[in-house]
Scaffold this motif. Structure first.
Motif, PDB file in Angstrom:
ATOM      1  N   PRO A 126       0.822  -1.216   0.000  1.00  0.00           N
ATOM      2  CA  PRO A 126       0.000   0.000   0.000  1.00  0.00           C
ATOM      3  C   PRO A 126       0.855   1.264   0.000  1.00  0.00           C
ATOM      4  O   PRO A 126       1.972   1.260   0.495  1.00  0.00           O
ATOM      5  CB  PRO A 126      -0.788  -0.099   1.297  1.00  0.00           C
ATOM      6  N   THR A 127       0.300   2.325  -0.543  1.00  0.00           N
ATOM      7  CA  THR A 127       1.020   3.589  -0.525  1.00  0.00           C
ATOM      8  C   THR A 127       0.973   4.223   0.850  1.00  0.00           C
ATOM      9  O   THR A 127       1.796   5.074   1.163  1.00  0.00           O
ATOM     10  CB  THR A 127       0.431   4.558  -1.562  1.00  0.00           C
ATOM     11  N   ASP A 128       0.029   3.817   1.674  1.00  0.00           N
ATOM     12  CA  ASP A 128      -0.088   4.312   3.043  1.00  0.00           C
ATOM     13  C   ASP A 128       0.923   3.558   3.915  1.00  0.00           C
ATOM     14  O   ASP A 128       0.812   2.341   4.084  1.00  0.00           O
ATOM     15  CB  ASP A 128      -1.517   4.093   3.545  1.00  0.00           C
ATOM     16  N   LEU A 129       1.885   4.280   4.444  1.00  0.00           N
ATOM     17  CA  LEU A 129       2.948   3.644   5.222  1.00  0.00           C
ATOM     18  C   LEU A 129       2.409   2.900   6.430  1.00  0.00           C
ATOM     19  O   LEU A 129       2.809   1.776   6.704  1.00  0.00           O
ATOM     20  CB  LEU A 129       3.992   4.676   5.660  1.00  0.00           C
ATOM     21  N   ALA A 130       1.489   3.506   7.146  1.00  0.00           N
ATOM     22  CA  ALA A 130       0.937   2.845   8.333  1.00  0.00           C
ATOM     23  C   ALA A 130       0.289   1.511   7.975  1.00  0.00           C
ATOM     24  O   ALA A 130       0.459   0.514   8.678  1.00  0.00           O
ATOM     25  CB  ALA A 130      -0.064   3.756   9.024  1.00  0.00           C
ATOM     26  N   ALA A 131      -0.424   1.476   6.855  1.00  0.00           N
ATOM     27  CA  ALA A 131      -1.064   0.239   6.419  1.00  0.00           C
ATOM     28  C   ALA A 131      -0.020  -0.801   6.020  1.00  0.00           C
ATOM     29  O   ALA A 131      -0.166  -1.996   6.324  1.00  0.00           O
ATOM     30  CB  ALA A 131      -2.010   0.515   5.263  1.00  0.00           C
ATOM     31  N   ALA A 132       1.029  -0.360   5.347  1.00  0.00           N
ATOM     32  CA  ALA A 132       2.091  -1.273   4.931  1.00  0.00           C
ATOM     33  C   ALA A 132       2.769  -1.905   6.144  1.00  0.00           C
ATOM     34  O   ALA A 132       3.007  -3.119   6.185  1.00  0.00           O
ATOM     35  CB  ALA A 132       3.109  -0.538   4.074  1.00  0.00           C
ATOM     36  N   ALA A 171       7.846  -5.103   4.823  1.00  0.00           N
ATOM     37  CA  ALA A 171       8.623  -4.001   5.398  1.00  0.00           C
ATOM     38  C   ALA A 171       9.687  -3.516   4.409  1.00  0.00           C
ATOM     39  O   ALA A 171       9.899  -2.306   4.267  1.00  0.00           O
ATOM     40  CB  ALA A 171       9.265  -4.444   6.711  1.00  0.00           C
ATOM     41  N   LEU A 172      10.329  -4.437   3.713  1.00  0.00           N
ATOM     42  CA  LEU A 172      11.312  -4.041   2.701  1.00  0.00           C
ATOM     43  C   LEU A 172      10.645  -3.248   1.582  1.00  0.00           C
ATOM     44  O   LEU A 172      11.199  -2.256   1.105  1.00  0.00           O
ATOM     45  CB  LEU A 172      12.005  -5.274   2.120  1.00  0.00           C
ATOM     46  N   GLU A 173       9.471  -3.672   1.179  1.00  0.00           N
ATOM     47  CA  GLU A 173       8.740  -2.950   0.133  1.00  0.00           C
ATOM     48  C   GLU A 173       8.389  -1.540   0.598  1.00  0.00           C
ATOM     49  O   GLU A 173       8.435  -0.586  -0.173  1.00  0.00           O
ATOM     50  CB  GLU A 173       7.481  -3.728  -0.263  1.00  0.00           C
ATOM     51  N   ALA A 174       8.052  -1.397   1.872  1.00  0.00           N
ATOM     52  CA  ALA A 174       7.751  -0.071   2.416  1.00  0.00           C
ATOM     53  C   ALA A 174       8.983   0.827   2.358  1.00  0.00           C
ATOM     54  O   ALA A 174       8.884   2.003   2.016  1.00  0.00           O
ATOM     55  CB  ALA A 174       7.237  -0.183   3.850  1.00  0.00           C
ATOM     56  N   VAL A 175      10.146   0.270   2.661  1.00  0.00           N
ATOM     57  CA  VAL A 175      11.382   1.051   2.569  1.00  0.00           C
ATOM     58  C   VAL A 175      11.636   1.454   1.117  1.00  0.00           C
ATOM     59  O   VAL A 175      11.970   2.598   0.822  1.00  0.00           O
ATOM     60  CB  VAL A 175      12.599   0.247   3.113  1.00  0.00           C
ATOM     61  N   ARG A 176      11.423   0.520   0.212  1.00  0.00           N
ATOM     62  CA  ARG A 176      11.696   0.776  -1.205  1.00  0.00           C
ATOM     63  C   ARG A 176      10.768   1.822  -1.811  1.00  0.00           C
ATOM     64  O   ARG A 176      11.186   2.637  -2.626  1.00  0.00           O
ATOM     65  CB  ARG A 176      11.568  -0.531  -1.997  1.00  0.00           C
ATOM     66  N   THR A 177       9.511   1.830  -1.388  1.00  0.00           N
ATOM     67  CA  THR A 177       8.521   2.675  -2.054  1.00  0.00           C
ATOM     68  C   THR A 177       8.266   4.015  -1.386  1.00  0.00           C
ATOM     69  O   THR A 177       7.481   4.808  -1.896  1.00  0.00           O
ATOM     70  CB  THR A 177       7.181   1.928  -2.180  1.00  0.00           C
TER      71      THR A 177
END
Length: 72
Positions: A1-7, A27-33
């Motif tokens: 998701p684009t929403d960090l909290a949701a990710a 979590a890695l995807e959140a860092v990447r995006t």
């Protein structure tokens, strides 16, 4: 998701369900995006996951390498 909290909530939920690979992957995807402060927040949460899972875990070792590649 684009929403960090949701990710990050998704990563936490995956870990709670025992799916270490999914938790680290999310979590890695959140860092990447994400960028800036959000990226730093995601990175710090990933480091927390590393501690919870344990530094001797092969999944953590692989995720650490992926994180290093992303950051440098």
């Amino acid at each position: 998701p684009t929403d960090l909290a949701a990710a990050l909530a998704g990563a936490d939920a995956a870990l709670a369900l025992g799916d270490v690979n999914a938790a680290l992957g999310r979590a890695l995807e959140a860092v990447r995006t994400h960028a800036g402060e959000e990226r730093e927040e995601a990175r710090l949460r990933l480091l927390e996951l590393f501690e919870v899972i344990g530094s001797t875990s092969p999944e953590v070792a692989q995720a650490r390498r992926r994180l290093a590649t992303m950051l440098y």
